[in-house]
Design a protein around this motif. Structure first.
Motif, PDB file in Angstrom:
ATOM      1  N   ILE A   1       0.830  -1.212   0.008  1.00 42.93           N
ATOM      2  CA  ILE A   1       0.059   0.159   0.065  1.00 42.93           C
ATOM      3  C   ILE A   1       0.865   1.121   0.223  1.00 42.93           C
ATOM      4  CG2 ILE A   1      -0.319   0.103   2.568  1.00 42.93           C
ATOM      5  CD1 ILE A   1      -3.163   0.765   2.008  1.00 42.93           C
ATOM      6  N   ARG A   2       0.193   2.263  -0.712  1.00 47.64           N
ATOM      7  CA  ARG A   2       1.226   3.433  -0.870  1.00 47.64           C
ATOM      8  C   ARG A   2       0.167   4.567  -0.877  1.00 47.64           C
ATOM      9  NH1 ARG A   2       6.108   4.476  -5.012  1.00 47.64           N
ATOM     10  NH2 ARG A   2       6.416   6.633  -4.680  1.00 47.64           N
ATOM     11  N   ILE A   3       0.514   5.705  -0.182  1.00 41.73           N
ATOM     12  CA  ILE A   3      -0.086   6.957  -0.299  1.00 41.73           C
ATOM     13  C   ILE A   3       0.757   7.916  -0.261  1.00 41.73           C
ATOM     14  CG2 ILE A   3      -2.184   5.945   1.302  1.00 41.73           C
ATOM     15  CD1 ILE A   3      -1.219   7.698   3.645  1.00 41.73           C
ATOM     16  N   GLU A   4       0.405   8.780  -1.326  1.00 45.00           N
ATOM     17  CA  GLU A   4       1.074  10.215  -1.539  1.00 45.00           C
ATOM     18  C   GLU A   4       0.221  11.469  -1.337  1.00 45.00           C
ATOM     19  OE1 GLU A   4       3.213   9.516  -5.519  1.00 45.00           O
ATOM     20  OE2 GLU A   4       1.816   7.833  -5.444  1.00 45.00           O
ATOM     21  N   ASN A   5       0.852  12.126  -0.432  1.00 40.62           N
ATOM     22  CA  ASN A   5       0.160  13.516  -0.076  1.00 40.62           C
ATOM     23  C   ASN A   5      -1.541  13.280   0.013  1.00 40.62           C
ATOM     24  OD1 ASN A   5       2.707  14.923  -0.485  1.00 40.62           O
ATOM     25  ND2 ASN A   5       2.192  14.714  -3.048  1.00 40.62           N
TER      26      ASN A   5
ATOM     27  N   THR B   1      -9.808  13.741   0.939  1.00 40.79           N
ATOM     28  CA  THR B   1     -10.212  15.112   0.167  1.00 40.79           C
ATOM     29  C   THR B   1      -9.047  15.435  -0.930  1.00 40.79           C
ATOM     30  OG1 THR B   1      -9.264  16.137   1.916  1.00 40.79           O
ATOM     31  CG2 THR B   1     -11.879  16.228   1.562  1.00 40.79           C
ATOM     32  N   GLY B   2      -7.940  14.818  -0.703  1.00 45.83           N
ATOM     33  CA  GLY B   2      -6.783  15.029  -1.808  1.00 45.83           C
ATOM     34  C   GLY B   2      -5.721  14.022  -1.658  1.00 45.83           C
ATOM     35  N   GLY B   3      -5.001  14.116  -2.654  1.00 43.31           N
ATOM     36  CA  GLY B   3      -3.843  12.779  -2.709  1.00 43.31           C
ATOM     37  C   GLY B   3      -3.944  11.610  -3.662  1.00 43.31           C
ATOM     38  N   ARG B   4      -3.369  10.693  -3.429  1.00 51.63           N
ATOM     39  CA  ARG B   4      -3.550   9.516  -4.190  1.00 51.63           C
ATOM     40  C   ARG B   4      -3.116   8.304  -3.378  1.00 51.63           C
ATOM     41  NH1 ARG B   4      -2.308   7.760  -9.674  1.00 51.63           N
ATOM     42  NH2 ARG B   4      -0.921   6.114  -9.787  1.00 51.63           N
ATOM     43  N   MET B   5      -3.805   7.491  -3.435  1.00 49.87           N
ATOM     44  CA  MET B   5      -3.659   5.814  -2.750  1.00 49.87           C
ATOM     45  C   MET B   5      -3.716   4.839  -3.828  1.00 49.87           C
ATOM     46  SD  MET B   5      -5.438   5.242   0.798  1.00 49.87           S
ATOM     47  CE  MET B   5      -7.202   5.187   0.276  1.00 49.87           C
ATOM     48  N   THR B   6      -2.611   3.878  -3.555  1.00 47.82           N
ATOM     49  CA  THR B   6      -2.499   2.679  -4.601  1.00 47.82           C
ATOM     50  C   THR B   6      -2.402   1.610  -3.595  1.00 47.82           C
ATOM     51  OG1 THR B   6      -0.201   2.783  -4.696  1.00 47.82           O
ATOM     52  CG2 THR B   6      -1.580   3.926  -6.401  1.00 47.82           C
ATOM     53  N   LEU B   7      -3.056   0.447  -4.162  1.00 53.92           N
ATOM     54  CA  LEU B   7      -2.997  -0.734  -3.238  1.00 53.92           C
ATOM     55  C   LEU B   7      -2.509  -1.909  -4.478  1.00 53.92           C
ATOM     56  CD1 LEU B   7      -3.720  -1.973  -0.675  1.00 53.92           C
ATOM     57  CD2 LEU B   7      -5.882  -2.429  -1.260  1.00 53.92           C
ATOM     58  N   ASN B   8      -1.284  -2.434  -4.078  1.00 54.93           N
ATOM     59  CA  ASN B   8      -0.777  -3.486  -5.102  1.00 54.93           C
ATOM     60  C   ASN B   8      -0.639  -2.770  -6.649  1.00 54.93           C
ATOM     61  OD1 ASN B   8      -0.054  -5.285  -3.271  1.00 54.93           O
ATOM     62  ND2 ASN B   8      -1.498  -6.835  -3.917  1.00 54.93           N
TER      63      ASN B   8
END
Lengths: 399, 245
Positions: free
Chosen positions: B6-10, B62-69
């Motif tokens: 899992i990765r979250i950015e801003n 309310t903002g940013g980016r989230m990825t899973l695998n």
């Protein structure tokens, strides 16, 4: 997929059973009330069926002989016999009264039946014990519902009657069991006054100068004799010849005899539309109240069960359970509660109805309608709980 | 770091509007790889729960980016459509209290998730029993939650979090009600399971007993995340699959 509703019910079976039994008793009362109405209608139909008549001839513009008092001369049956299409015309009287037996008395409808034999209109069509009335006086045939037995001696007004036969399902429209006695005895029971009253009336007649005129021998005695004897009957039961229209025969009787004649259809309308109508409305009101109470109970219980599971519902939603899974669980619980309650109610009603003094008629179509109503009520009652469950935020599962 | 896990950015989250708006998350960043267990620590009101809810697809950032695998699940207002399916299939949850479904036995508590995903009951139960065995509670498989000890309940809850083989497990204060030994046992189990099933595990905690066990820790304060290398201490006792090698 496992049944979440079923598992929850198994886990908290005590609450479910007690609630289901409570609901079941309400359903049982509801079914019994419906059966009571059916029984009243059936009693009325049995009264018409068992009279063996095609037409009921009564005093003009009355709804007699069951809904209103009716009195017609006792010799009018001969004239009715002369009307084209009449196969048989028989006098009959009906009187609802207390029939004494030993230390107790039983409310019964006493029917006075004219001489004849089995099959004569007005006579009990079937006996379950004993024989029909064969003597002109002081014999009786009683419905089993009276509790009388063969050989019992009954007291009707001043006379005693011996029970010589027993019949079944011979009841009035009020559900009172019937007692059949000879017509003359019934007329006496209905119209004859006691000795003191007769004496007082003779004195009043003697004191009336219009009826006790000097120079008119025999007038007073004739008037007094007419006052003592009453040959009136309540109705004449008519059987119509094959090939004749009952409505045509009824019209002829009404036109030429100045009477009112009801055919089977009209009598049914009088019995169901007038005699039973008020009771039916009362029963209908009770059914509505019971339905509302049942819905309130189911709604409350399902609401309570749901509120007890708010945290689990939040967890289920967080874990990815869809709304329809949650709603399905609550709806199924409600329907299972309804099903259990209905089974309890049906069993309770079936076993309880013989204990009621009146005839309770449970018919399958009422049970099916009752089942559908219970399921509908339970489905509606679950809506509040479903609404609350669907509003639960999955975030509530996270501290 | 790989694109897996899992990765979250801003990532940011604002509650309310206008003058009353509160910015609970301010450009938070985090990356957890498969098989890794990281700690997320911070004082009350720092934004831990908000971040956890965003990661769990329970509330929308309310903002940013989230990825899973590698798959984008949130990107500047865009999000995957079926969040229920996402939570069911891609995210495992372990709570402070086990929150087992009280009317299902241990096996069905675990098997419920695959059943919700449409897997046949028998197969779901087989997977559940396998996991219960891996967590050394297979002997309590038929027990109702009320008959399980606190430690057993927590292991069943971990099995439930793992059963759909999610790429990420979010553990919200999983050791709070436990004593030191049991708390360390739970962390050991989470580490074992993370490695065995290639799952990224994020443990939100205040628990001083377990913080030293993490190799990486994300501190969060006033909605801002700060990555720090942890001590990565040993768990201190044999537990979990004790005696099974």
């Amino acid at each position: 997929m496992i049944s979440l509703a079923g598992r929850d019910i198994v886990n908290s079976w005590g609450k479910f059973i007690f609630t289901g039994v409570g609901l079941g008793l309400l359903v049982g009362v509801t079914l019994t009330m419906a059966g009571l109405y059916r029984g009243m209608v059936d009693d009325g139909m049995a009264l018409l069926d068992n009279s063996g008549a095609d037409l009921w001839v009564v005093q003009r513009d009355t709804l007699g002989p069951y809904a209103e008092p009716s009195g017609i001369p006792g010799d009018l049956w001969r004239d009715i016999c002369a009307v084209p299409g009449v196969a048989e015309a028989v006098n009959v009287t009906y009187l609802t009264m207390q029939v004494g037996h030993g230390d107790r008395d039983v409310r019964a409808m006493v029917a006075g039946i004219a001489a004849g034999d089995s099959g004569t209109p007005g006579w009990p069509p079937r006996l379950v014990a004993g024989r029909q009335i064969t003597r002109g006086h002081y014999e009786a045939v009683a419905d089993m519902g009276t509790g009388f037995a063969l050989g019992d001696v009954l007291r009707i007004r001043r006379n005693n009657y011996t029970v010589v036969g027993l019949t079944r399902r011979m009841v009035s429209s009020n559900g009172d069991p019937m007692v059949f006695i000879p017509l003359k005895d019934a007329q006496e029971a209905q119209f004859l006054k006691d000795n003191d009253a007769i004496l007082m009336q003779r004195r009043r007649t003697e004191a009336d100068p219009a009826l006790n005129r000097p120079g008119m021998p025999g007038l007073l005695e004739a008037v007094q004799a007419s006052q003592t004897v009453n040959n009136s009957v309540n109705a004449v039961l008519v059987r119509v010849r094959p090939g004749y229209s009952t409505s045509e025969v009824a019209r002829n009787i009404e036109r030429w005899q100045r009477l009112t004649a009801y055919d089977r259809g009209k009598m049914e309308k009088i019995l169901i539309g007038k005699i039973i109508a008020t009771a039916a409305k009362q029963i209908g009101m009770f059914l509505i109240i019971l339905a509302i109470v049942s819905a309130a109970i189911v709604a409350f219980i399902i609401y309570t069960l749901t509120m007890d599971k708010i945290r689990e519902i939040a967890v289920l939603k967080l874990l990815g359970a869809r709304n329809r899974t949650i709603a399905g669980m609550i709806l199924q619980q409600s329907l299972m509660l309804g099903l259990f309650g209905f089974v309890v109610g049906k069993v309770a009603a079936t076993f309880a109805t013989p204990l009621f003094p009146r005839f309770i008629m449970l018919i399958p179509s009422d049970s099916i309608r009752g089942f559908a109503a219970v399921m509908g009520i339970c489905a509606l009652a679950s809506l509040v709980a479903i609404r609350i469950a669907l509003k639960v935020d999955p975030a509530d599962a996270i501290s | 770091m790989s694109a897996q896990g899992i990765r979250i950015e801003n990532l940011s989250k604002r509650y309310g509007r206008g003058d009353t708006a509160v910015l609970a998350l301010k450009n938070a960043n985090m990356e957890v790889s498969p098989g890794e267990v990281v700690g997320l620590v911070g004082p009350s009101g720092s934004g831990k729960s908000t971040l956890l809810k965003c990661l769990g697809a329970v509330i929308d950032p309310t903002g940013g980016r989230m990825t899973l695998n590698g798959e984008v699940i949130y990107d500047e207002g865009w999000k995957v459509r079926d969040l229920n399916a996402l939570r069911r299939d891609k995210i495992g949850f372990v709570f402070q209290a086990p929150y087992l479904i009280p009317f299902l036995d241990a096996t069905d508590n675990v098997a419920l998730l695959p059943m919700l995903a449409g897997i046949p009951n028998a197969e779901a139960r087989r997977q559940a029993v396998e996991l219960l065995a891996a967590l050394d509670v297979q002997h309590r498989a038929a027990a109702m939650p009320s008959r399980l000890s606190g430690g057993e309940q927590q292991r069943v809850a971990i099995a439930r979090g793992l059963v759909n083989r999610p790429p990420v497990i979010l553990a919200d204060e999983p050791t709070a009600p436990l004593d030191s030994d049991r708390a360390l046992a739970v962390i050991r189990i989470l580490n074992e399971m993370a490695q065995r099933y290639e799952t990224a595990v994020i443990v939100v905690t205040h628990d001083e007993k377990i913080i030293p066990t993490f190799k990486r820790i994300y501190h969060i304060r006033d909605g801002v995340t700060l990555e720090e290398k942890g001590e990565g201490r040993d768990f201190g006792m044999e537990c979990g699959r004790r005696g099974r090698g």
